[in-house]
Design a protein around this motif. Structure first.
Motif, PDB file in Angstrom:
ATOM      1  N   ILE A 109      16.551 -30.829  44.095  1.00  0.00           N
ATOM      2  CA  ILE A 109      15.800 -31.958  43.549  1.00  0.00           C
ATOM      3  C   ILE A 109      15.243 -32.822  44.661  1.00  0.00           C
ATOM      4  CG2 ILE A 109      15.988 -34.052  42.168  1.00  0.00           C
ATOM      5  CD1 ILE A 109      17.951 -32.593  40.408  1.00  0.00           C
ATOM      6  N   CYS A 147      31.777 -28.294  39.352  1.00  0.00           N
ATOM      7  CA  CYS A 147      30.721 -29.287  39.179  1.00  0.00           C
ATOM      8  C   CYS A 147      30.257 -29.818  40.526  1.00  0.00           C
ATOM      9  CB  CYS A 147      31.203 -30.455  38.316  1.00  0.00           C
ATOM     10  SG  CYS A 147      31.243 -30.062  36.568  1.00  0.00           S
ATOM     11  N   THR A 199      28.224 -27.175  42.365  1.00  0.00           N
ATOM     12  CA  THR A 199      26.903 -26.997  41.770  1.00  0.00           C
ATOM     13  C   THR A 199      26.016 -28.201  42.046  1.00  0.00           C
ATOM     14  OG1 THR A 199      28.085 -25.854  40.007  1.00  0.00           O
ATOM     15  CG2 THR A 199      25.746 -26.236  39.673  1.00  0.00           C
ATOM     16  N   MET A 251      26.777 -32.685  34.945  1.00  0.00           N
ATOM     17  CA  MET A 251      27.479 -32.006  36.030  1.00  0.00           C
ATOM     18  C   MET A 251      27.855 -32.990  37.131  1.00  0.00           C
ATOM     19  SD  MET A 251      26.296 -28.208  36.589  1.00  0.00           S
ATOM     20  CE  MET A 251      24.682 -28.733  36.971  1.00  0.00           C
ATOM     21  N   ALA A 304      13.419 -24.644  48.640  1.00  0.00           N
ATOM     22  CA  ALA A 304      14.289 -24.855  47.480  1.00  0.00           C
ATOM     23  C   ALA A 304      14.597 -23.528  46.776  1.00  0.00           C
ATOM     24  CB  ALA A 304      13.642 -25.836  46.506  1.00  0.00           C
ATOM     25  N   LEU A 360      12.213 -31.168  45.909  1.00  0.00           N
ATOM     26  CA  LEU A 360      11.087 -31.289  44.989  1.00  0.00           C
ATOM     27  C   LEU A 360      10.447 -32.656  45.052  1.00  0.00           C
ATOM     28  CD1 LEU A 360      11.882 -29.532  41.636  1.00  0.00           C
ATOM     29  CD2 LEU A 360      10.081 -29.082  43.277  1.00  0.00           C
ATOM     30  N   VAL A 411      29.012 -26.307  30.737  1.00  0.00           N
ATOM     31  CA  VAL A 411      29.417 -27.708  30.716  1.00  0.00           C
ATOM     32  C   VAL A 411      28.886 -28.414  29.470  1.00  0.00           C
ATOM     33  CG1 VAL A 411      29.165 -29.913  31.918  1.00  0.00           C
ATOM     34  CG2 VAL A 411      29.607 -27.842  33.210  1.00  0.00           C
ATOM     35  N   GLY A 447      18.485 -21.726  46.542  1.00  0.00           N
ATOM     36  CA  GLY A 447      19.233 -21.536  45.294  1.00  0.00           C
ATOM     37  C   GLY A 447      19.301 -20.090  44.832  1.00  0.00           C
ATOM     38  N   ILE A 449      22.168 -31.702  34.235  1.00  0.00           N
ATOM     39  CA  ILE A 449      22.362 -32.067  35.633  1.00  0.00           C
ATOM     40  C   ILE A 449      23.236 -33.309  35.736  1.00  0.00           C
ATOM     41  CG2 ILE A 449      21.169 -32.694  37.758  1.00  0.00           C
ATOM     42  CD1 ILE A 449      18.675 -31.317  36.505  1.00  0.00           C
ATOM     43  N   LEU A 489      24.185 -28.178  45.325  1.00  0.00           N
ATOM     44  CA  LEU A 489      23.023 -27.295  45.360  1.00  0.00           C
ATOM     45  C   LEU A 489      21.852 -27.895  44.585  1.00  0.00           C
ATOM     46  CD1 LEU A 489      21.891 -24.595  46.232  1.00  0.00           C
ATOM     47  CD2 LEU A 489      22.837 -23.573  44.167  1.00  0.00           C
ATOM     48  N   VAL A 490      22.172 -28.410  43.393  1.00  0.00           N
ATOM     49  CA  VAL A 490      21.141 -28.981  42.542  1.00  0.00           C
ATOM     50  C   VAL A 490      20.481 -30.174  43.228  1.00  0.00           C
ATOM     51  CG1 VAL A 490      20.852 -30.335  40.444  1.00  0.00           C
ATOM     52  CG2 VAL A 490      22.081 -28.175  40.360  1.00  0.00           C
ATOM     53  N   PHE A 526      25.954 -22.163  34.393  1.00  0.00           N
ATOM     54  CA  PHE A 526      27.093 -23.075  34.482  1.00  0.00           C
ATOM     55  C   PHE A 526      26.821 -24.382  33.754  1.00  0.00           C
ATOM     56  CE2 PHE A 526      29.638 -26.317  36.708  1.00  0.00           C
ATOM     57  CZ  PHE A 526      30.888 -25.858  36.304  1.00  0.00           C
ATOM     58  N   THR A 559      13.480 -24.136  40.308  1.00  0.00           N
ATOM     59  CA  THR A 559      14.131 -23.880  41.585  1.00  0.00           C
ATOM     60  C   THR A 559      15.615 -23.557  41.416  1.00  0.00           C
ATOM     61  OG1 THR A 559      14.698 -26.186  41.901  1.00  0.00           O
ATOM     62  CG2 THR A 559      12.594 -25.477  42.778  1.00  0.00           C
ATOM     63  N   PHE A 560      16.129 -23.727  40.209  1.00  0.00           N
ATOM     64  CA  PHE A 560      17.548 -23.442  40.010  1.00  0.00           C
ATOM     65  C   PHE A 560      17.792 -21.949  39.967  1.00  0.00           C
ATOM     66  CE2 PHE A 560      18.801 -27.564  37.661  1.00  0.00           C
ATOM     67  CZ  PHE A 560      18.490 -28.262  38.802  1.00  0.00           C
ATOM     68  N   SER A 561      18.896 -21.555  40.545  1.00  0.00           N
ATOM     69  CA  SER A 561      19.255 -20.159  40.345  1.00  0.00           C
ATOM     70  C   SER A 561      19.830 -20.040  38.935  1.00  0.00           C
ATOM     71  CB  SER A 561      20.268 -19.724  41.391  1.00  0.00           C
ATOM     72  OG  SER A 561      21.465 -20.412  41.212  1.00  0.00           O
TER      73      SER A 561
END
Ligand SMILES: Nc1ncnc2c1ncn2[C@@H]1O[C@H](COP(=O)(O)OP(=O)(O)OP(=O)(O)O)[C@@H](O)[C@H]1O
Ligand SMILES: [Mg+2]
Lengths: 270, 278, 350
Positions: free
Chosen positions: A246, A235, A238, A25, A199, A249, B115, A203, A22, A241-242, B111, B103-105
């Motif tokens: 989070i 990046c 993504t 990214m 969440a 959460l 990386v 996603g 994470i 979304l991440v 991806f 919760t991540f797809s």
């Protein structure tokens, strides 16, 4: 004490394993150029600017937020009524059926569900396939366990049966009971369930890519296309979304400080 | 109780939603799978065993799921123990971190591994700088089923930990102490005390991992496109490819759902009977 | 303040019969305790009166009115539960006010009544505390105030004190009694603590497997058990199986004593019942020479009392004596046990 610090070290290493991709990214999303170097070079907000200027991504994000919010609302309603009924009726077969519903999204993989939905809602002349409403239905099922589980735990935690008996003997009508006793006491479970549901829906890719069409694409669906644009852009897309996952959460933890009842006791795990 | 008949009405909404969006579509898939070119036949199923692609995808999926479940279990158990022992406050924090991958797809997971371990990924280049390992050679594995395995572990290990954490905290440690104080050897302790105590949770956890990796395709899609032919991915390509024959996909879906449901029923059996006593 | 009556009430759960043709009458303003072993149907009886469940047959009457078609909410019954069952999302005063709010009382009336009730249970200072900030005893006081707030016709308490420690239990027990006397409310109090029941009730109903075994004042229940079950259940008792020979003579193995109160009893197998504190080791005016010989087999201290276990002709008697000059009594010592006939009771075999 040596043992304890060993456990702590292992725990922290695990934490690192979870968050390293994470963080990487995030770094990438601010890098001007990232090709063939360990870390990106240069610093820029360009990718984010690009992301928010592209109508496709903005529209998809709005669509995702819309579907996710409605998923939460519908699931909250379905879960409160059914959890209450299952708990109060206290029938063995119901409880078992309920336990199974909680496992349904794993028992019936998204691809199977998607395949079914695509065929079931595609009539000649009129098709729901490609609409966001169909995706909403799919997400309601997909995220259902994440609402049911904390609510069920919550019911057990507050010892509902005697609370209901007490309220009834004091003269509460069903509506008064639901409004003043049931919902307020289910709040911790409801909050943690809603956040997780939100969440998850936000996603979700596997169902969305099968069920949605060009006008109803959600963010994860267009995110897939972002992978082919450039590393920095991918990046950034993504990361957005991440981060939303989070933030949701950790919202659970934040809420548990606000509400006196401990949320972590009812918060999920599926 | 007599006065409570009307409460069944409250189960109506959820029943309708489940019937419309889950049961009916699935029944349709099942029925369609029994037809080929407009006629009732089992041809779709027999072709699963004849056509190389289908047979191969089933095998790949089974191997992938089995190995990820095994690895996830083996890694998850000690990790969950470490988390269990890491102190109350830390544990709460670590557990919320642990929930992040859930919760991540699959897309995001795929991806992030590009990386991290892709041809110009961070870790790959790190290896090149310090050990002179060829990035192309190293990262090639990521786009095979072995690479998928590593990526899958990212969202499988957290599930194993979640299952085990409650087993650790429900475990009756005095039993263990009693056994040790009575002079039981390590093998006796392992087989007579520890395994009966934790066995159900371990079995439940690994069947959960198996079912989850059996049904997921987002990660594979992001990592390899459609290069690695796992079962759900083959089904997916049948849907997006209009020319493909959807009844074949239906029969594949039925097989897939049978496997996952079977495994999940095992999980439910073990978990609800032995761990969560009502 | 109403009379509560159960007439021939039967309640089955599946195959278990929880209550079988039970008759019970609780007078206006009476404090009645329901005592009995676990699973005998005490809670079920309360739930039948409250209306949570309906009898399979028979009638429940409150204030001489058949309650069969009356819902819980319209029965005007206040209930106090073992686990307090306070609403965790409300403060103490909100809890007390709940019933009045549900019945749409005026805000002004509610405020005065809540203040009054909190004062009555001595918790005015805790009005704004949430249940999880209160001790068990305090929570139960609030629960009591909440039940009384709706001015119920009947107050039902289901083991209200059994989750509390002994000290709190003792004080709260008498507080409940005081409040009941002041308000004159008809009260049914479930407990499995027979001592508690004897201490605070006007009458005690002894339940056993779905029926009432014996009902009477605490004195009657204690000293005149009418069945073997009652004799066994309340207090410590010596029960000796033997034969009634007629003429007030009871005999077992080699022992013979004269026993009173055998009116209507025919000669044959029966039980002799006598309380440990009624057995003496010296001749008294009442006992005269009505005695059997035995051997001391054990001795334990119970504070002011000493309890001896004395074997006589194969039966073990418990004997409670005041703890004075008893040093010379030790295991193995031979002694005579004296019975006053009027302290013994013969119970026919079932
Ligand atoms: N809802 C129910 N379903 C099935 N059986 C029940 C139910 N409620 C009570 N019973 C059965 O009825 C019998 C009487 O139960 P009840 O709860 O009235 O006992 P009790 O005297 O209150 O016992 P305790 O002292 O343990 O509280 C028991 O055998 C119990 O198992
Ligand atoms: Mg009871």
């Amino acid at each position: 004490m040596i043992k304890k610090s060993l456990f702590l070290t292992v725990g922290i290493m695990y934490l690192f394993f979870i968050i390293a991709p994470i963080i990487l990214m995030m770094i990438g999303s601010f890098g001007e150029k990232w090709f063939g170097t360990l870390l990106p070079t240069g610093f820029t907000f360009e990718w984010y600017a690009k992301l928010f200027s592209r109508l496709m991504y903005v529209r998809a994000m709005k669509m995702s937020l819309q579907v996710a919010s409605l998923t939460v609302l519908i699931n909250a309603f379905l879960a409160i009524s059914s959890v209450y009924a299952v708990y109060v009726l206290n029938k063995d077969w119901l409880t078992r059926a309920f336990d199974f519903i909680i496992l349904l999204p794993i028992a019936v993989p998204p691809v199977v569900m998607g395949l079914g939905l695509v065929q079931a809602f595609n009539w000649p002349g009129f098709s729901l396939v490609g609409t966001w409403q169909l995706l909403l239905g799919a997400h309601v099922i997909f995220t259902m366990p994440f609402m049911l589980k904390p609510l069920m735990a919550n019911m057990e935690l507050i010892g509902w049966n005697t609370l209901e008996d007490a309220a009834l003997s004091l003269g509460a009508s069903p509506l008064f009971l639901a409004r003043k006793v049931l919902v307020p006491n289910l709040l911790p479970g409801l909050i943690s369930g809603s956040i997780m549901t939100f969440a998850m829906s936000l996603g979700e890719f596997q169902l969305a890519v099968m069920v949605t069409g060009s006008t109803s694409q959600t963010y994860p669906v267009v995110l897939y296309q972002a992978f082919y644009v450039s590393t920095g852009f991918a990046c950034a897309a993504t990361t957005l979304l991440v981060l939303m996952s989070i933030v949701s959460l950790f919202g659970v933890i934040g809420m548990s400080f606000i509400f006196r009842t401990r949320i972590d006791k009812v918060s999920l795990s599926a | 109780m007599e006065r409570r008949g009307w409460i069944y009405i409250l189960l109506l909404p959820i029943t309708i939603v489940l019937a419309v969006f889950l049961l009916w579509p699935f029944v349709l898939v099942f029925l369609e799978s029994l037809f080929s070119e407009g006629r009732l036949s089992l041809v779709n199923y027999t072709s699963l065993f004849i056509k190389g692609l289908y047979r191969e995808s089933l095998a790949t999926s089974l191997i992938l799921s089995f190995s990820t479940a095994l690895l996830g279990t083996l890694i998850g158990i000690p990790l969950s123990y470490a988390l269990h022992k890491s102190g109350r406050k830390t544990r709460g924090f670590l557990l919320s971190i642990n929930a992040i991958p859930l919760t991540f797809s699959g897309l995001v997971v795929g991806f992030s591994f590009i990386v991290l371990l892709g041809t110009s990924g961070f870790f790959t280049l790190l290896l090149k700088q310090f050990f002179g390992i060829n990035p192309l050679e190293f990262s090639a594995f990521l786009f095979t089923w072995r690479g998928l395995m590593v990526a899958y572990l990212y969202f499988l290990i957290p599930r194993m930990i979640l299952t085990m954490i409650s087993a650790w905290s429900n475990a009756n440690w005095s039993l263990l102490e009693a056994a040790v104080s009575l002079g039981a050897g390590p093998f006796t302790v392992l087989f007579k005390v520890l395994l009966p105590m934790l066995g159900p949770a371990i079995l439940a956890g690994s069947s959960l991992l198996f079912a989850v990796s059996m049904g997921a395709y987002g990660t594979a899609f992001a990592l390899t496109g459609v290069a690695v032919k796992i079962l759900p991915l083959v089904i997916f390509t049948h849907v997006s490819d209009l020319a493909a024959d959807i009844e074949k996909a239906d029969s594949l879906a039925v097989v897939l759902a049978l496997v996952t449901t079977g495994v999940i029923l095992l999980y439910e059996q073990v978990f609800s009977r032995k761990l969560v006593k009502r | 303040m109403s009379k509560v009556e159960l007439r021939g009430v039967t309640k089955k759960f599946g195959r278990t019969t929880a209550i079988s043709s039970l008759d019970l009458c609780v007078e206006k303003s009476e404090f009645l305790s329901l005592v009995g072993p676990s699973g005998c149907g005490k809670t079920t009886t309360l739930r039948l009166i409250a209306g949570f469940i309906r009898p399979d047959s028979g009638k429940v009457l409150i204030g001489n009115k058949d309650m069969n078609r009356v819902s819980v909410k319209n029965r005007d019954v206040g209930i106090v539960f073992q686990n307090y069952a306070l609403f965790p999302n409300m403060t103490a005063s909100e809890n007390v006010a709940f019933g009045m709010k549900a019945r749409k009382a005026e805000q002004g009336t509610i405020t005065t009544r809540v203040t009054e009730l909190l004062e009555m249970v001595g918790l005015s200072a805790k009005a704004t505390s949430f249940p999880n900030e209160l001790s068990g005893g305090q929570q139960q006081r609030i629960a009591l105030a909440r039940a009384l707030a709706i001015e119920p016709r009947v107050l039902l308490l289901d083991e209200p004190l059994s989750a509390l420690d002994a000290k709190v239990r003792n004080t709260l027990r008498f507080e409940i009694k005081r409040i009941q006397q002041e308000s004159g409310i008809t009260t049914i109090y479930v407990t499995h603590d027979q001592e508690e029941a004897l201490a605070i009730s006007d009458r005690v109903a002894l339940m056993n497997s779905g029926r009432i075994e014996q009902i009477g004042t605490p004195g009657q229940i204690y000293s005149r058990p009418s069945t073997l079950f009652s004799a066994n259940f309340v207090g410590v008792n010596n029960l000796i199986k033997g034969d009634y020979k007629g003429n007030e003579i009871f005999r077992w193995a080699g022992g013979t004593v004269s026993a009173a109160c055998s009116c209507g009893l025919k000669p044959g197998r029966c039980w002799l019942s006598i309380r440990p504190e009624k057995i003496k080791i010296e001749k008294t005016e009442e006992s005269q020479s009505n005695s059997v010989s035995g051997v001391c087999r054990g001795k334990i201290f119970l504070g002011p009392l000493v309890r001896l276990a004395v074997e006589s002709y194969g039966e073990m008697f418990l004997v409670d004596l005041l703890n004075e000059n008893l040093q010379e009594i030790s295991t193995g010592k031979r002694m005579d046990l004296y019975f006053a006939p009027e302290n013994t009771l013969l119970i026919r075999e079932e």
